[in-house]
Write an enzyme that holds these catalytic residues in place. Structure first.
Site, PDB file in Angstrom:
ATOM      1  N   HIS A 166       0.745  -1.090  -0.087  1.00 48.45           N
ATOM      2  CA  HIS A 166       0.064   0.092  -0.004  1.00 48.45           C
ATOM      3  C   HIS A 166       0.963   1.411   0.047  1.00 48.45           C
ATOM      4  O   HIS A 166       0.654   2.189  -0.656  1.00 48.45           O
ATOM      5  CB  HIS A 166      -0.923   0.092   1.303  1.00 48.45           C
ATOM      6  CG  HIS A 166      -1.969   1.247   1.382  1.00 48.45           C
ATOM      7  ND1 HIS A 166      -3.130   1.185   1.014  1.00 48.45           N
ATOM      8  CD2 HIS A 166      -1.767   2.539   1.616  1.00 48.45           C
ATOM      9  CE1 HIS A 166      -3.387   2.199   1.092  1.00 48.45           C
ATOM     10  NE2 HIS A 166      -2.650   3.065   1.376  1.00 48.45           N
ATOM     11  N   GLU A 167       1.714   1.257   0.775  1.00 45.16           N
ATOM     12  CA  GLU A 167       2.618   2.413   1.057  1.00 45.16           C
ATOM     13  C   GLU A 167       3.550   2.552  -0.230  1.00 45.16           C
ATOM     14  O   GLU A 167       3.986   3.586  -0.678  1.00 45.16           O
ATOM     15  CB  GLU A 167       3.350   2.517   2.325  1.00 45.16           C
ATOM     16  CG  GLU A 167       2.532   2.600   3.620  1.00 45.16           C
ATOM     17  CD  GLU A 167       1.587   3.621   3.693  1.00 45.16           C
ATOM     18  OE1 GLU A 167       1.909   4.729   2.933  1.00 45.16           O
ATOM     19  OE2 GLU A 167       0.490   3.694   4.354  1.00 45.16           O
ATOM     20  N   HIS A 170       1.892   3.979  -3.097  1.00 44.09           N
ATOM     21  CA  HIS A 170       2.013   5.621  -2.838  1.00 44.09           C
ATOM     22  C   HIS A 170       3.144   6.110  -3.878  1.00 44.09           C
ATOM     23  O   HIS A 170       3.159   7.135  -4.615  1.00 44.09           O
ATOM     24  CB  HIS A 170       1.768   5.990  -1.688  1.00 44.09           C
ATOM     25  CG  HIS A 170       0.261   6.012  -1.173  1.00 44.09           C
ATOM     26  ND1 HIS A 170      -0.910   6.318  -1.886  1.00 44.09           N
ATOM     27  CD2 HIS A 170      -0.225   5.331  -0.205  1.00 44.09           C
ATOM     28  CE1 HIS A 170      -2.018   5.935  -1.473  1.00 44.09           C
ATOM     29  NE2 HIS A 170      -1.585   5.337  -0.265  1.00 44.09           N
TER      30      HIS A 170
END
Length: 219
Positions: A22-23, A26
């Site tokens: 997820h990170e 980004h």
């Protein structure tokens, strides 16, 4: 204590993968659209250690597990630093950078579903792996739906800010310092349930539709 150990064993790998991708997503999206802040700080990485927040990822979930008997769990990873002003088209690209995180969770849920189908196809008898695959699907669907909730600083809030006309986007973005407390209040009041349930259901239907050709072949 045995329940805690079993829960940690089943969920540890899926949760680490979920927050890491997820990170990292980004960070990859931010670099693609022109902001190298996360890349320069080493956050465009698949190393979980780079994204773990000792307080939000470890301490808070453990404290909540014991204080609520496992009824309520919450945690967060170390946010990826993004300088939206460095994006090529800040207002537009903000939405794509924000969407990258939930999109990564959707893809991870799909991968875990494929693992679960593979375990069934090869008749693997060890329940632990099936439990882990189901935990992976659930964890990523929860992260997918939760992060799409339209309140900043959650990803959904940034996406909505990007879509609103400039005048309203500016006013809406001003609630970001209070966003965490608003979301926590909605969680505790179980209001967020009315968002999470339909979004997760839609995501599950989409996953089933994607894997349906494979299921037909296996049957």
């Amino acid at each position: 204590m045995n329940d805690l150990i079993q829960t940690v064993a089943v969920y540890a790998l899926p949760v680490l993968f979920a927050i890491t991708l997820h990170e990292a997503a980004h960070a990859y999206a931010a670099k693609y659209f022109g902001d190298s802040t996360a890349y320069m700080l080493g956050r465009m990485s698949l190393n979980p250690i780079k994204h773990i927040d000792p307080f939000g990822t470890i301490l808070i979930p453990i404290l909540l597990y014991f204080s609520t008997g496992g009824a309520f769990l919450f945690g967060y990873a170390k946010p990826v630093p993004i300088n939206f002003g460095q994006l090529r088209k800040p207002k537009r690209d903000m939405a794509w950078v924000a969407l990258a995180g939930p999109a990564a969770n959707f893809v991870m849920a799909l991968i875990w579903l494929l693992v679960l189908i593979g375990l069934a196809a090869f008749r693997v008898q060890e329940d632990f792996f099936a439990l882990m695959a189901r935990a992976g699907i659930l964890t990523n669907l929860v992260m997918f739906a939760f992060n799409l909730f339209p309140i900043p600083p959650l990803d959904g809030g940034r996406i909505l800010t990007s879509l609103l006309p400039n005048k309203y986007a500016y006013k809406f973005a001003q609630i970001e310092p209070y966003g965490f407390f608003i979301v926590m209040a909605l969680v505790l009041l179980k209001v967020l349930y009315f968002w999470m349930t339909p979004v997760m259901s839609i995501a599950r239907i989409a996953l089933q539709w994607i894997v349906s050709p494979l299921l037909l072949l296996l049957n």
